[in-house]
Design an enzyme around this catalytic site. Structure first.
Site, PDB file in Angstrom:
ATOM      1  N   LYS A 171     -15.177 -83.733 -32.321  1.00 35.06           N
ATOM      2  CA  LYS A 171     -15.569 -85.053 -32.834  1.00 35.06           C
ATOM      3  C   LYS A 171     -16.506 -84.940 -34.028  1.00 35.06           C
ATOM      4  CE  LYS A 171     -14.163 -87.797 -28.973  1.00 35.06           C
ATOM      5  NZ  LYS A 171     -14.463 -88.461 -27.711  1.00 35.06           N
ATOM      6  N   ARG A 226     -12.576 -82.516 -21.712  1.00 38.11           N
ATOM      7  CA  ARG A 226     -11.302 -82.822 -22.381  1.00 38.11           C
ATOM      8  C   ARG A 226     -11.360 -82.162 -23.753  1.00 38.11           C
ATOM      9  NH1 ARG A 226      -9.719 -86.354 -26.212  1.00 38.11           N
ATOM     10  NH2 ARG A 226      -7.684 -87.347 -26.018  1.00 38.11           N
TER      11      ARG A 226
END
Ligand code: PMM
Length: 266
Positions: free
Chosen positions: A211, A244
């Site tokens: 991210k 994840r």
């Protein structure tokens, strides 16, 4: 391995996800990639047919189902545990009929009012993420007095709604929603306070992989896999149930180092 978090491998069957958009666009390339993630040690494959990157526009729900159906069908047939990343009740119902083990709803039931009812009628595990609105507005919603306190209290409201809808507590997981209506500072604060989320008593999933807040450690999303693997280990230390990630091999390797450190004592 004792207390190793489950590793969810990300499989975005989308043309536009921020780090792997367009790579696994055809069912055959997606299925092949999923097999590779399982070979790398993924416990679950998280299949998504709609990008949730900041600024992304929603797609037609028929298109979402068309993207994910052949992939889920093939993976379930191969005995692979599948999570379906969707905010839509109709897509969730399709996934449940095809045999997915998890519905991963980044909106925690806020996007589609029919979602919780669909989950309540099934045996599936429901992952409810902290969310403050669609991708095209979420950056404007990154305002908190105290991010951990606010995220916890907003998640508690979702947990209540989920219980009222008839979903058993044993079927619920929660997720802080890193990067969704959060600045880099918010994400780091939530990671620092992960133990508070774990203390709510539900299995916690963390999705930090590649991210934007990891940009100081790698300009390109694919350059952020080492930072991601370190976050996987630190999240394991905080007691999360699952991470994840895109680069499954690196996270699994990092978790093996953690296991060598602790043995079976932790
Ligand atoms: N992040 C993305 C998509 N789905 N699901 C959960 N539960 N938690 C997350 O943090 C999460 C998610 C966005 O990342 P991607 O575009 O790389 O899939």
């Amino acid at each position: 391995m004792a207390n190793r978090p489950l590793v969810f491998g990300v499989l975005n069957v989308t043309p536009d996800s921020f780090s792997d958009g367009g790579l696994w666009n055809s069912p055959s390339s997606a299925i092949e990639h999923a097999r590779g993630l399982v070979a790398d040690g993924a416990d679950v494959i998280d299949v998504g047919g709609e990008s949730t990157r900041p600024g992304a526009a929603r797609i037609d729900d028929g298109e979402e189902r068309r993207r994910v159906e052949p992939v889920i069908r093939a993976l379930v047939e191969e005995g692979i545990s599948v999570s379906l990343d969707t905010m839509r009740a109709d897509t969730a119902r399709l996934g449940i009929d095809l045999g997915v083990a998890y519905i991963n709803d980044v909106s925690g039931g806020l996007s589609d009012s029919a979602m919780l009812g669909v989950i309540a009628e099934s045996e599936v595990t429901y992952i409810a993420m902290h969310w403050r609105g669609e991708s095209d507005t979420m950056d404007a919603n990154a305002n908190y007095r105290d991010v951990t306190r606010d995220v916890l209290s907003e998640l508690r409201v979702r947990i209540d709604a989920i219980h009222i809808a008839g979903i058993a507590p044993s079927k619920l997981w929660i997720d802080p929603g890193l990067g969704f209506a959060k600045t880099a500072d918010h994400n780091w604060q939530l990671l620092r306070d992960l133990n508070q989320l774990v203390a709510l008593g539900y299995p916690v999933l963390v999705g930090a992989s590649r991210k934007r807040f990891l940009a100081p450690f790698g300009e390109l999303p694919t350059d952020r896999d080492q930072a991601t693997a370190i976050i996987s280990v630190l999240s394991a230390e905080a007691g999360v149930a699952a991470v994840r990630v895109h680069d499954v091999a690196r996270t699994v390797g990092a978790l093996q180092v953690r296991h060598s450190w602790w043995g079976d004592s932790r």
